[in-house]
Design a protein around this motif. Structure first.
Motif, short mmCIF file in Angstrom:
data_model
loop_
_atom_site.label_atom_id
_atom_site.label_comp_id
_atom_site.label_asym_id
_atom_site.label_seq_id
_atom_site.Cartn_x
_atom_site.Cartn_y
_atom_site.Cartn_z
N TYR A 1 4.46 13.88 2.42
CA TYR A 1 5.48 13.76 1.33
C TYR A 1 6.61 13.26 1.99
CZ TYR A 1 8.71 15.32 -2.03
OH TYR A 1 9.87 15.23 -2.91
N PRO A 2 7.33 12.43 1.39
CA PRO A 2 6.88 11.82 0.08
C PRO A 2 6.06 10.78 0.29
CG PRO A 2 9.09 10.88 0.93
CD PRO A 2 8.82 11.96 1.85
N ARG A 3 5.54 10.11 -0.79
CA ARG A 3 4.64 8.74 -0.79
C ARG A 3 5.45 7.72 -1.43
NH1 ARG A 3 1.21 13.16 -1.97
NH2 ARG A 3 -0.90 13.15 -0.52
N HIS A 4 5.36 6.36 -0.85
CA HIS A 4 6.12 5.17 -1.27
C HIS A 4 5.26 4.08 -0.98
CE1 HIS A 4 9.98 7.16 -1.61
NE2 HIS A 4 9.91 7.81 -0.24
N SER A 5 5.24 3.12 -1.90
CA SER A 5 4.71 1.77 -1.84
C SER A 5 5.43 1.04 -0.71
CB SER A 5 4.30 1.21 -3.07
OG SER A 5 3.52 2.11 -3.76
N SER A 6 4.83 0.21 0.18
CA SER A 6 5.57 -0.79 0.82
C SER A 6 4.44 -1.75 1.29
CB SER A 6 5.67 0.22 2.32
OG SER A 6 6.72 -0.83 3.09
N ASN A 7 5.01 -2.99 1.65
CA ASN A 7 4.16 -3.93 2.01
C ASN A 7 3.97 -3.84 3.49
OD1 ASN A 7 4.03 -5.45 -0.29
ND2 ASN A 7 5.89 -6.13 -0.16
N VAL A 8 2.77 -3.82 3.89
CA VAL A 8 2.37 -3.87 5.18
C VAL A 8 1.84 -4.91 5.86
CG1 VAL A 8 1.28 -2.18 7.12
CG2 VAL A 8 1.98 -1.24 4.86
N VAL A 9 2.68 -5.29 7.25
CA VAL A 9 1.85 -6.53 8.19
C VAL A 9 1.93 -5.86 9.53
CG1 VAL A 9 3.32 -8.33 6.55
CG2 VAL A 9 4.32 -7.27 8.24
N SER A 10 0.85 -6.64 10.27
CA SER A 10 0.49 -6.03 11.59
C SER A 10 0.54 -7.25 12.40
CB SER A 10 -0.91 -5.51 11.51
OG SER A 10 -0.94 -4.47 10.52
N PRO A 11 1.95 -7.17 12.99
CA PRO A 11 1.82 -8.66 13.85
C PRO A 11 1.02 -8.30 15.23
CG PRO A 11 4.04 -7.43 13.99
CD PRO A 11 2.94 -6.60 12.66
N GLY A 12 0.77 -9.25 15.92
CA GLY A 12 -0.20 -9.23 17.28
C GLY A 12 0.50 -9.59 18.33
N SER A 13 1.72 -10.29 18.23
CA SER A 13 2.29 -10.84 19.41
C SER A 13 3.71 -10.84 19.34
CB SER A 13 1.93 -12.55 19.60
OG SER A 13 2.11 -13.33 18.67
N MET B 1 0.88 -1.20 -0.02
CA MET B 1 0.02 0.03 0.03
C MET B 1 0.73 1.11 0.06
SD MET B 1 -1.46 0.12 4.12
CE MET B 1 -2.44 1.54 3.71
N GLU B 2 0.12 2.35 -0.32
CA GLU B 2 1.00 3.66 -0.37
C GLU B 2 0.96 4.26 1.05
OE1 GLU B 2 1.03 6.87 -3.74
OE2 GLU B 2 -0.47 7.47 -2.23
N LEU B 3 2.26 4.73 1.51
CA LEU B 3 2.52 5.33 2.67
C LEU B 3 3.20 6.69 2.79
CD1 LEU B 3 3.60 1.95 4.83
CD2 LEU B 3 1.25 2.98 4.75
N SER B 4 2.86 7.30 3.64
CA SER B 4 3.65 8.70 3.57
C SER B 4 3.60 8.73 5.16
CB SER B 4 2.75 9.61 3.31
OG SER B 4 1.58 10.21 3.76
N GLY B 5 4.48 10.04 5.71
CA GLY B 5 4.41 10.49 6.85
C GLY B 5 3.27 11.38 7.08
N TRP B 6 3.43 12.17 8.22
CA TRP B 6 1.98 13.20 8.58
C TRP B 6 2.30 14.26 7.42
CZ3 TRP B 6 -2.37 13.05 10.69
CH2 TRP B 6 -2.87 14.12 11.12
#
Length: 440
Positions: A9-21, A1-6
């Motif tokens: 700018y800039p915007r970059h694509s990155s694979n995002v995973v959400s570990p829970g433990s 997905m496309e991510l950026s900071g607050w």
């Protein structure tokens, strides 16, 4: 997905995973070639965007233990500062250091070694971290403190997540009697007067200045200085009888529903706003809520949309006291003539940093917001040169475009930090778009 900071700018694509433990986190890290951890995405640039995979740590949101006698609190890294305050302020405790927003995670605050309006007095957030658990790319977890793995502890404080994934931390809260602040407002006729006022009031617990970036001549950088103290229960009952001891200010405030048009923040609108704000300000002593003093921008949810779809660049630098009086007017002069001036500008004094890559040094820091435009990058390149010539540096948690040579000139402990990364197997494995850009 496309991510950026607050800053968006800039915007970059990155694979995002959400570990829970921790177990799931360790398994992921062992099998992911390149990654970095991300909190709530409130760093302004590209520090929280993985060069390969981004580990979303917000599911690590448990508060695990609190000692009311010592004020020591153990939490997972994804706990929001806002939730911490909501839980502990009614019990008479407050974080020793807070940044300009409460919608940040504890892990992110440690990674950036955030500083508040009281750095001159108590240091950065890292100075109030007693211990932390850090997970290496191998999945191994180690305890770090000033006594255990102390070099790694210093590298992690302000290390922007590049020494391992912060899983858990024990931090120290301070005791407060109310949720109110005594705010004393003082006008400063120019930027150097503001620095003098801040320096003269280093006995105040909190001190910060708003700066008008469009004023010129003798009024170059005119400012409003805000001094703050926690209000005692006796003082609250005397000055504001009947007021709630801990005002309930939950929520994110009024939301900005859409991206503002690019012409909204221009030289004319900003000049008019600044002139009105400065003219209406009077030297006064008043009681304000904790949210109003520490987190005024949180009252406007998604305020970053005010800069339009292209986003904005936050530019924050620190200069040592020895050069600040010479370099600050030069920088303010450059900003005052630019086509796209800074709408928000905040001035503070800082003490010594706590980590190998911590931003603070004894001196003066100025934070500025610029709308992204075709011309803004050449201006910031000129400011970079002035900052480096003045012996200063840029804040990595706010940065979105500095070059490696600017970074290396400002951080003398960089070689030690790199050695730490190699020693734990983080080199080539832990990488953000920030670390790739500045060649950490």
């Amino acid at each position: 997905m496309e991510l950026s900071g607050w800053g968006r700018y800039p915007r970059h694509s990155s694979n995002v995973v959400s570990p829970g433990s921790p177990r799931e986190l360790a398994m992921l890290q062992r099998h992911i070639p390149t990654y970095v951890a991300r909190g709530n995405g409130r760093s302004y640039g590209d520090a929280g965007i993985g060069a390969g995979v981004t580990l979303d740590m917000r599911r690590f949101d448990r508060m695990k233990g609190f000692d009311e006698t010592s004020g020591l609190l153990t939490v997972e890294a994804g706990v929001l500062l806002a939730d911490l305050i909501d839980r502990f302020l009614p019990r008479g405790f407050f974080p020793a250091v807070v940044p300009g927003t409460r919608f940040v995670t504890i892990g992110g605050m440690i990674a950036a070694d955030v500083h508040g309006k009281n750095h001159h007095w108590v240091g950065g957030f890292g100075d109030h971290v007693e211990a932390l658990k850090l997970m290496f790319p191998s999945g191994q977890t180690v305890r770090c403190s000033r006594d255990d793995n102390s070099d790694l502890f210093k590298a992690t404080i302000g290390g922007m997540g590049l020494t391992g994934t912060i899983v858990e931390a024990t931090i120290r809260l301070i005791k407060v009697e109310t949720g109110w602040m005594r705010q004393n407002t003082v006008r400063a006729e120019n930027i150097l007067s503001a620095v003098q006022l801040l320096t003269a009031n280093e006995g105040a617990s909190y001190a910060v200045a708003w700066v008008d970036c469009l004023s010129r001549g003798n009024a170059l950088g005119r400012s409003l200085v805000y001094l703050g103290e926690h209000v005692s229960l006796d003082a609250l009952q005397e000055r504001n009888p009947g007021a709630p001891i801990y005002p309930n200010t939950r929520g994110r405030g009024i939301a900005v529903p859409l991206d503002a048009p690019g012409f909204l923040l221009n030289r004319h609108s900003i000049r008019a706003f600044n002139a009105l704000r400065y003219a209406r300000a009077r030297t006064k002593d008043e009681l304000v809520t904790w949210q109003s003093y520490f987190f005024p921008l949180d009252g406007l949810d998604q305020w970053n949309r005010l800069y339009g779809r292209r986003g904005f660049l936050q530019y924050q630098f620190v200069l040592p006291h020895q050069t600040a009086s010479r370099v600050l007017p030069e920088i303010m002069g450059e900003i005052a003539t630019t086509r796209d001036p800074s709408f928000l500008a905040v001035l503070k004094t800082l003490g010594k940093g706590g980590g190998q890559l911590s931003f603070p040094m004894p001196g003066v820091t100025l934070a500025l917001d610029f709308p992204v435009s075709d011309s803004i990058f050449s201006l910031l390149d000129r400011l970079d040169r002035l900052v480096v010539e003045g012996g200063g540096r840029l804040y990595l948690a706010k940065d979105a475009r500095q070059r490696p040579e600017t970074f290396e000139a400002g951080y003398p402990n960089l070689s030690v930090f790199r050695q730490q990364r190699r020693a734990i197997g983080a080199e080539g494995r832990l990488a953000s778009m920030l670390s790739k850009r500045i060649a950490v």
